[in-house]
Design a protein around this motif. Structure first.
Motif, mmCIF file in Angstrom:
data_model
loop_
_atom_site.group_PDB
_atom_site.id
_atom_site.type_symbol
_atom_site.label_atom_id
_atom_site.label_comp_id
_atom_site.label_asym_id
_atom_site.label_seq_id
_atom_site.Cartn_x
_atom_site.Cartn_y
_atom_site.Cartn_z
ATOM 1 N N MET A 167 0.747 -1.408 0.099
ATOM 2 C CA MET A 167 -0.124 0.347 -0.035
ATOM 3 C C MET A 167 0.727 1.019 0.254
ATOM 4 N N THR A 168 0.211 2.331 -0.685
ATOM 5 C CA THR A 168 1.677 3.428 -1.033
ATOM 6 C C THR A 168 0.626 4.726 -0.542
ATOM 7 N N LEU A 169 1.379 5.084 0.625
ATOM 8 C CA LEU A 169 0.443 6.835 1.294
ATOM 9 C C LEU A 169 1.263 7.785 0.123
ATOM 10 N N GLU A 170 -0.058 8.352 -0.375
ATOM 11 C CA GLU A 170 0.805 10.003 -0.977
ATOM 12 C C GLU A 170 0.315 10.290 -0.816
ATOM 13 N N VAL A 171 0.785 11.622 -0.335
ATOM 14 C CA VAL A 171 1.144 13.101 0.607
ATOM 15 C C VAL A 171 0.830 14.490 -0.382
ATOM 16 N N ALA A 172 -0.240 15.290 -0.073
ATOM 17 C CA ALA A 172 -0.364 16.742 -1.360
ATOM 18 C C ALA A 172 1.294 17.132 -0.846
ATOM 19 N N MET A 173 1.799 17.685 -1.410
ATOM 20 C CA MET A 173 2.818 18.337 -1.270
ATOM 21 C C MET A 173 1.879 19.970 -0.275
ATOM 22 N N GLY A 174 2.780 20.596 0.110
ATOM 23 C CA GLY A 174 2.236 22.268 1.199
ATOM 24 C C GLY A 174 1.123 22.142 1.382
ATOM 25 N N THR A 175 0.308 21.223 2.067
ATOM 26 C CA THR A 175 -0.632 20.925 2.857
ATOM 27 C C THR A 175 -0.255 21.266 4.508
ATOM 28 N N ARG A 176 0.812 21.395 4.346
ATOM 29 C CA ARG A 176 0.894 21.896 6.076
ATOM 30 C C ARG A 176 2.519 22.125 6.238
ATOM 31 N N GLY A 177 2.690 22.781 7.834
ATOM 32 C CA GLY A 177 4.012 24.010 7.195
ATOM 33 C C GLY A 177 3.742 25.033 7.200
ATOM 34 N N PRO A 178 4.800 26.178 7.574
ATOM 35 C CA PRO A 178 3.671 27.537 7.704
ATOM 36 C C PRO A 178 3.546 28.295 5.768
ATOM 37 N N ILE A 179 2.777 29.307 6.263
ATOM 38 C CA ILE A 179 1.842 29.591 4.862
ATOM 39 C C ILE A 179 2.917 30.240 4.137
ATOM 40 N N PRO A 180 3.221 29.883 2.954
ATOM 41 C CA PRO A 180 4.427 30.323 2.247
ATOM 42 C C PRO A 180 4.092 31.927 1.772
ATOM 43 N N GLU A 181 4.858 32.722 1.142
ATOM 44 C CA GLU A 181 4.766 34.472 1.066
ATOM 45 C C GLU A 181 4.225 34.631 -0.227
ATOM 46 N N ARG A 182 3.287 35.571 -0.280
ATOM 47 C CA ARG A 182 2.825 35.639 -1.690
ATOM 48 C C ARG A 182 4.188 35.709 -2.487
ATOM 49 N N SER A 183 4.354 35.024 -3.881
ATOM 50 C CA SER A 183 5.229 35.286 -4.465
ATOM 51 C C SER A 183 5.941 36.755 -5.291
ATOM 52 N N SER B 196 -10.563 24.089 4.355
ATOM 53 C CA SER B 196 -9.597 24.777 3.689
ATOM 54 C C SER B 196 -9.298 23.466 1.976
ATOM 55 N N SER B 197 -9.876 22.452 1.871
ATOM 56 C CA SER B 197 -9.620 21.522 0.804
ATOM 57 C C SER B 197 -10.820 22.726 -1.036
ATOM 58 N N LEU B 198 -11.332 23.274 0.350
ATOM 59 C CA LEU B 198 -12.170 24.079 -0.395
ATOM 60 C C LEU B 198 -11.520 24.896 -1.155
ATOM 61 N N LEU B 199 -9.898 25.315 -0.611
ATOM 62 C CA LEU B 199 -9.327 27.094 -1.074
ATOM 63 C C LEU B 199 -10.034 27.929 -0.451
ATOM 64 N N THR B 200 -10.462 27.955 1.152
ATOM 65 C CA THR B 200 -11.370 28.995 0.887
ATOM 66 C C THR B 200 -10.795 30.782 1.613
ATOM 67 N N THR B 201 -9.255 29.675 2.608
ATOM 68 C CA THR B 201 -8.828 31.140 2.976
ATOM 69 C C THR B 201 -7.114 31.543 2.247
ATOM 70 N N GLU B 202 -6.635 32.910 2.293
ATOM 71 C CA GLU B 202 -5.645 32.443 1.467
ATOM 72 C C GLU B 202 -4.653 31.755 1.502
ATOM 73 N N GLY B 203 -4.010 31.397 2.898
ATOM 74 C CA GLY B 203 -3.237 30.563 3.837
ATOM 75 C C GLY B 203 -3.359 28.890 2.945
ATOM 76 N N ASP B 204 -4.966 28.954 2.261
ATOM 77 C CA ASP B 204 -5.437 27.366 2.005
ATOM 78 C C ASP B 204 -4.527 27.224 0.526
ATOM 79 N N ARG B 205 -5.042 28.682 -0.101
ATOM 80 C CA ARG B 205 -4.438 28.237 -1.136
ATOM 81 C C ARG B 205 -3.469 28.823 -1.543
ATOM 82 N N ARG B 206 -2.172 29.918 -0.827
ATOM 83 C CA ARG B 206 -0.777 29.570 -1.005
ATOM 84 C C ARG B 206 -0.368 28.568 -0.917
#
Length: 151
Positions: free
Chosen positions: A1-17, A110-120
């Motif tokens: 069984m393989t577990l795949e984790v989406a990148m960027g779902t945890r940790g600090p919120i990245p800065e805007r570009s 969060s999965s619907l990307l409703t906050t800026e942090g979720d989107r970043r």
């Protein structure tokens, strides 16, 4: 069984570009930039249920006006309706909110990307429309002054 984790779902919120300093190497998948505001080709969506709490109805309606909804599929809209229904039940409950239910609801939102942090975290940025401000004065009078002053 393989577990795949989406990148960027945890940790600090990245800065805007535009606030990032390092530009020579991307730190993940390509950044998706989209226009803020309602999508041009929004599907016909059901209206909020008349029995929903006003806050839940407002949240659901706000998704229609949000830029990330341009990427929503019918299943995402179904999830949004479900989240609004559960949110309404929580808000209308006489016993008050249940911590586990609120946490599950936050996860769906969060999965619907409703906050800026979720989107970043998902490497999506919405370009906000800048309001038309006052027109700046021309710099030609300053240039004339410099010519006269010998500067």
């Amino acid at each position: 069984m393989t577990l795949e984790v989406a990148m960027g779902t945890r940790g600090p919120i990245p800065e805007r570009s535009e606030a990032r300093r390092r530009r020579n190497k991307p730190d993940g998948p390509d950044l998706v930039q989209a226009a803020s505001g309602p999508p041009i080709d929004s599907p016909d969506l059901p209206e909020p249920d008349a029995l929903w709490h006003p806050i839940a109805a407002d949240w659901y309606l706000s998704l229609r006006e949000s830029g990330q909804s341009a990427f929503y599929e019918p299943s995402d809209w179904a999830m949004a309706r479900y989240a609004a229904h559960v949110m309404s039940q929580v808000l209308l409950s006489e016993r008050g909110p249940n911590g586990q239910l609120v946490a599950a609801l936050n996860s769906v939102m969060s999965s619907l990307l409703t906050t800026e942090g979720d989107r970043r975290r998902a490497r999506m940025e919405l370009d906000r429309k800048k309001p038309a401000g006052p027109k700046l004065a021309s710099v030609s009078p300053l240039d004339s002054y410099r010519d006269i002053a010998g500067g």
